[in-house]
Design an enzyme around this catalytic site. Structure first.
Site, short mmCIF file in Angstrom:
data_model
loop_
_atom_site.label_atom_id
_atom_site.label_comp_id
_atom_site.label_asym_id
_atom_site.label_seq_id
_atom_site.Cartn_x
_atom_site.Cartn_y
_atom_site.Cartn_z
CG LEU A 33 -2.10 -0.92 1.20
CD1 LEU A 33 -2.77 -0.98 2.57
CD2 LEU A 33 -3.10 -0.50 0.15
N PRO A 34 1.76 1.41 -0.97
CG PRO A 34 2.81 1.46 -3.05
CD PRO A 34 2.04 0.57 -2.13
CG HIS A 35 0.17 5.81 1.65
ND1 HIS A 35 0.49 4.56 2.14
CD2 HIS A 35 0.22 6.65 2.70
CE1 HIS A 35 0.70 4.65 3.44
NE2 HIS A 35 0.56 5.90 3.81
CB ALA A 36 3.59 9.77 -1.39
#
Length: 120
Positions: A33-36
């Site tokens: 769940l990469p997020h930025a």
């Protein structure tokens, strides 16, 4: 980028890598769940990828074969956290993960995500 949601792919990628360096975003069950939040994002967005070989996002049970990239504008509110929370609540269910893995095409994946995650 073609849809105008990200203005600089390299800049956004650097922001995602910096966020990932703060804390791993892998979940049990083969989920990443990469997020930025990023100045290079124009509208909150979700991208989904099936990665049969897996990508290491630091989950305790190994690499992720389903990856959900959440992009949010730096100046926006916490919409991306609501998306992240709703998605995480569904991803704990094996039937949901299986449906995504078994989906034959991107349209079916989008339909499943819209039906199960996006508030009506």
């Amino acid at each position: 980028m073609a849809a105008g949601r990200v203005t600089d792919a390299d800049g956004f990628h650097a922001d995602v890598r910096a966020r990932e360096a703060q804390m791993a975003t892998g979940m049990p069950g083969g989920i990443g769940l990469p997020h930025a939040r990023s100045a290079y994002v124009t509208v909150p967005s979700l991208a989904v990828a099936k990665v049969p070989a897996g990508v290491d996002f630091g989950a305790p049970d190994g690499p992720a074969t389903l990856v959900f990239l959440i992009a949010a504008p730096a100046s926006g509110d916490a919409d991306h956290l609501q998306i992240l929370a709703a998605l995480a609540r569904r991803l704990v269910h094996e039937s949901f993960r299986t449906a995504l893995h078994d989906a034959p095409d991107a349209g079916t994946v989008a339909d499943i995500i819209t039906r199960e995650v996006v508030p009506s």
